[in-house]
Motif scaffolding. Structure first.
Motif, mmCIF file in Angstrom:
data_model
loop_
_atom_site.group_PDB
_atom_site.id
_atom_site.type_symbol
_atom_site.label_atom_id
_atom_site.label_comp_id
_atom_site.label_asym_id
_atom_site.label_seq_id
_atom_site.Cartn_x
_atom_site.Cartn_y
_atom_site.Cartn_z
ATOM 1 N N GLY A 156 -13.073 -18.331 -6.826
ATOM 2 C CA GLY A 156 -11.889 -17.424 -6.619
ATOM 3 C C GLY A 156 -12.382 -16.252 -5.450
ATOM 4 N N SER A 157 -11.440 -15.838 -4.854
ATOM 5 C CA SER A 157 -11.426 -14.561 -4.213
ATOM 6 C C SER A 157 -11.907 -13.559 -5.068
ATOM 7 C CB SER A 157 -10.366 -14.250 -3.214
ATOM 8 O OG SER A 157 -9.328 -14.281 -3.773
ATOM 9 N N PRO A 158 -12.647 -12.268 -4.516
ATOM 10 C CA PRO A 158 -12.649 -11.162 -5.443
ATOM 11 C C PRO A 158 -11.434 -10.547 -6.102
ATOM 12 C CG PRO A 158 -13.778 -10.822 -3.284
ATOM 13 C CD PRO A 158 -12.986 -12.176 -2.940
ATOM 14 N N ALA A 159 -11.619 -10.390 -7.217
ATOM 15 C CA ALA A 159 -10.360 -9.842 -7.978
ATOM 16 C C ALA A 159 -10.190 -8.525 -7.973
ATOM 17 C CB ALA A 159 -10.782 -10.187 -9.422
ATOM 18 N N LYS A 160 -11.285 -7.665 -7.515
ATOM 19 C CA LYS A 160 -11.313 -6.316 -7.363
ATOM 20 C C LYS A 160 -11.523 -5.747 -5.953
ATOM 21 C CE LYS A 160 -13.261 -5.073 -12.034
ATOM 22 N NZ LYS A 160 -13.986 -4.575 -12.762
ATOM 23 N N MET A 161 -10.689 -4.752 -5.686
ATOM 24 C CA MET A 161 -10.935 -4.373 -4.098
ATOM 25 C C MET A 161 -12.252 -3.641 -3.546
ATOM 26 S SD MET A 161 -8.390 -1.739 -2.162
ATOM 27 C CE MET A 161 -7.211 -2.162 -3.264
ATOM 28 N N PRO A 162 -12.869 -4.207 -2.855
ATOM 29 C CA PRO A 162 -14.177 -3.686 -2.539
ATOM 30 C C PRO A 162 -13.889 -1.983 -2.212
ATOM 31 C CG PRO A 162 -13.637 -5.041 -0.782
ATOM 32 C CD PRO A 162 -12.687 -5.068 -2.003
ATOM 33 N N ALA A 163 -14.926 -1.221 -2.421
ATOM 34 C CA ALA A 163 -14.661 0.285 -2.117
ATOM 35 C C ALA A 163 -15.188 0.382 -0.479
ATOM 36 C CB ALA A 163 -15.460 1.072 -3.181
ATOM 37 N N THR A 164 -14.435 -0.010 0.249
ATOM 38 C CA THR A 164 -14.695 0.043 1.706
ATOM 39 C C THR A 164 -13.721 0.800 2.434
ATOM 40 O OG1 THR A 164 -14.100 -2.267 2.259
ATOM 41 C CG2 THR A 164 -16.274 -2.082 1.501
ATOM 42 N N VAL A 165 -13.959 1.430 3.539
ATOM 43 C CA VAL A 165 -12.882 1.692 4.523
ATOM 44 C C VAL A 165 -11.712 0.754 4.820
ATOM 45 C CG1 VAL A 165 -12.278 2.952 6.618
ATOM 46 C CG2 VAL A 165 -14.094 3.749 5.208
ATOM 47 N N ALA A 166 -12.279 -0.611 5.283
ATOM 48 C CA ALA A 166 -11.593 -1.555 5.704
ATOM 49 C C ALA A 166 -10.593 -1.994 4.496
ATOM 50 C CB ALA A 166 -12.364 -2.597 6.111
ATOM 51 N N ALA A 167 -11.079 -2.138 3.345
ATOM 52 C CA ALA A 167 -10.334 -2.531 2.245
ATOM 53 C C ALA A 167 -9.072 -1.629 2.003
ATOM 54 C CB ALA A 167 -11.167 -2.777 0.877
ATOM 55 N N GLY A 168 -9.499 -0.256 2.060
ATOM 56 C CA GLY A 168 -8.443 0.722 1.734
ATOM 57 C C GLY A 168 -7.074 0.686 2.725
ATOM 58 N N ARG A 169 -7.605 0.436 4.064
ATOM 59 C CA ARG A 169 -6.791 0.280 5.129
ATOM 60 C C ARG A 169 -5.739 -1.139 4.923
ATOM 61 N NH1 ARG A 169 -8.389 -0.040 11.651
ATOM 62 N NH2 ARG A 169 -6.113 0.129 12.315
ATOM 63 N N ALA A 170 -6.414 -2.305 4.517
ATOM 64 C CA ALA A 170 -5.769 -3.221 4.192
ATOM 65 C C ALA A 170 -4.783 -3.143 3.423
ATOM 66 C CB ALA A 170 -6.867 -4.406 4.196
ATOM 67 N N ALA A 171 -5.488 -2.503 2.312
ATOM 68 C CA ALA A 171 -4.137 -2.327 1.148
ATOM 69 C C ALA A 171 -3.230 -1.531 1.515
ATOM 70 C CB ALA A 171 -4.995 -1.715 -0.108
ATOM 71 N N GLU A 172 -3.362 -0.442 2.222
ATOM 72 C CA GLU A 172 -2.091 0.455 2.421
ATOM 73 C C GLU A 172 -1.173 -0.440 3.807
ATOM 74 O OE1 GLU A 172 -1.154 3.821 1.575
ATOM 75 O OE2 GLU A 172 -2.512 2.966 -0.330
ATOM 76 N N THR A 173 -1.873 -1.259 4.514
ATOM 77 C CA THR A 173 -1.099 -1.834 5.585
ATOM 78 C C THR A 173 -0.226 -2.877 4.758
ATOM 79 O OG1 THR A 173 -2.886 -1.883 6.924
ATOM 80 C CG2 THR A 173 -1.146 -3.629 7.360
ATOM 81 N N VAL A 174 -0.698 -3.675 3.701
ATOM 82 C CA VAL A 174 0.225 -4.462 3.142
ATOM 83 C C VAL A 174 1.232 -3.793 2.038
ATOM 84 C CG1 VAL A 174 0.009 -6.624 1.396
ATOM 85 C CG2 VAL A 174 -1.459 -6.275 3.014
ATOM 86 N N PHE A 175 0.920 -2.758 1.503
ATOM 87 C CA PHE A 175 1.789 -1.884 0.926
ATOM 88 C C PHE A 175 3.204 -1.571 1.736
ATOM 89 C CE2 PHE A 175 3.628 2.236 -0.407
ATOM 90 C CZ PHE A 175 4.265 1.695 -1.641
ATOM 91 N N TRP A 176 2.766 -0.816 2.734
ATOM 92 C CA TRP A 176 3.880 -0.273 3.614
ATOM 93 C C TRP A 176 4.782 -1.422 4.144
ATOM 94 C CZ3 TRP A 176 5.507 4.437 2.695
ATOM 95 C CH2 TRP A 176 4.505 5.130 2.401
ATOM 96 N N ARG A 177 4.143 -2.491 4.611
ATOM 97 C CA ARG A 177 4.909 -3.743 5.067
ATOM 98 C C ARG A 177 5.855 -4.288 4.228
ATOM 99 N NH1 ARG A 177 0.103 -7.341 7.830
ATOM 100 N NH2 ARG A 177 0.138 -6.613 10.073
ATOM 101 N N HIS A 178 5.626 -4.305 2.713
ATOM 102 C CA HIS A 178 6.366 -4.943 1.845
ATOM 103 C C HIS A 178 7.251 -3.896 0.740
ATOM 104 C CE1 HIS A 178 4.991 -8.713 3.610
ATOM 105 N NE2 HIS A 178 3.815 -8.096 3.517
ATOM 106 N N ALA A 179 6.890 -2.631 0.692
ATOM 107 C CA ALA A 179 7.585 -1.715 -0.319
ATOM 108 C C ALA A 179 8.860 -1.792 -0.497
ATOM 109 C CB ALA A 179 7.033 -0.348 0.179
#
Length: 343
Positions: A227-250
């Motif tokens: 499976g893909s990682p269940a937890k978000m990694p503590a990286t700049v890229a991961a945080g940016r990706a999470a915000e991108t997806v949130f704002w796209r679909h909020a």
């Protein structure tokens, strides 16, 4: 690199394209290749996206198409060269290292034939190291903006007892998923590498739901992987990706509820970062992603304007449930239930 939308069908188009994303080294790739070659259905093609050197020691070039890809676009991304080469009516994406069970594709393919609203089918991903456990049964995305794997770590026997029938989910996880090709083409329009850092499966699933497509989990379709990682990694890229997806679909969950939940989520991460300073990188990524929020708002609306699936009545006869498994519904409209997300 060609866009996905530029793929043109033709004579001799296979029913199924199996796209193996080789992002875990040669050993993992060969594990998946052997499994797929031993169990593949008759009318299919196999495309491998190579993000690393591979000398093809088994001389599979006649049976498998090897396509060089950029390691930065190895996931569900509009610039993934491997996906661009897929010609099948249905595209099955597998991460390297995943093994498939016998006849694993049959149950999944049947859903696409029965209902034009089906955009994707999630197989049951069983933990490859401990086959008594479930690795994932699709992916979820909360109103607050948190990605999670469904039923991860659950006993396989218990899962089968309680989820014996196909059911609606948000979408497949990155480890394995079947997609209607035309739906995938549209959903991937506008996706960039920033959404590929552990969030691409949720992004594509949400885009398909916005278009009106449904996703089905079929426990009769079984693959084995971690499976893909269940937890978000503590990286700049991961945080940016999470915000991108949130704002796209909020907007799909309602701005008031989504923003309230998201604020609580980010505040919680900030407090955690006081104890674990490494989390500060992810918060920085979130800040960067939030700064670009204006460009992401309205993403779903733009997709809908480009394309809508068929409007025929659903005929799957599935037991319909909401994405929030705690609130099942057997009479939900299949065109709206897939857009409901767990809070």
């Amino acid at each position: 690199m060609p866009a996905l939308a530029s793929i043109q069908g033709g004579l001799g188009v296979p029913r199924l394209s199996i796209a193996i994303l080789s992002n875990h080294g040669p050993c993992a790739l060969e594990t998946t290749l052997v499994s797929v070659l031993e169990n593949r259905p008759a009318d299919c093609e196999i495309v491998v996206g190579l993000a690393h050197a591979y000398d093809d020691p088994y001389q599979l070039d006649g049976e498998v198409r090897f396509v060089p890809v950029d390691a930065a676009t190895i996931s569900l991304d509009r610039d993934n060269a491997a996906l661009c080469q897929c010609r099948g009516e249905v595209v099955h994406i597998l991460e390297s290292g995943v093994r498939v069970a016998e006849d694993w594709a049959d149950a999944a393919l049947a859903h696409f034939d029965r209902d034009a609203h089906i955009g994707s089918v999630a197989p049951l991903v069983v933990n490859g190291r401990d086959t008594s456990k479930v690795a994932s049964a699709g992916v979820d995305f909360s109103l607050a903006g948190k990605r999670k794997l469904r039923s991860s770590g659950m006993s396989r026997s218990r899962f089968v007892e309680t989820h014996a029938r196909p059911q609606l989910v948000l979408g497949p996880s990155a480890a394995a998923g079947f997609y209607r090709r035309e739906a995938l083409l549209t959903a991937c329009q506008g996706l960039g590498c920033v959404a590929g850092d552990g969030m691409a499966d949720a992004d594509v699933a949400l885009s398909l739901a916005a278009l009106g497509y449904l996703s089905v989990l079929d426990p009769a379709s079984v693959v084995y992987g971690h499976g893909s990682p269940a937890k978000m990694p503590a990286t700049v890229a991961a945080g940016r990706a999470a915000e991108t997806v949130f704002w796209r679909h909020a907007a799909a969950g309602g701005w008031l509820v989504s923003l309230a939940g998201h604020t609580a989520l980010v505040v919680g991460e900030f407090i955690a970062a006081l104890v674990r300073p490494a989390l500060a990188k992810r918060l920085l990524g979130r800040l960067i992603g939030t700064c670009g929020a204006f460009g992401h708002v309205g993403h779903a609306d733009r997709l809908v304007k480009r394309h809508r699936p068929a409007d025929e009545d659903s005929s799957t006869g599935l037991s319909l449930i909401l994405i929030d498994a705690a609130h099942p519904s057997s009479d939900a409209d299949p065109r709206t239930s897939a857009t409901r997300r767990a809070a």
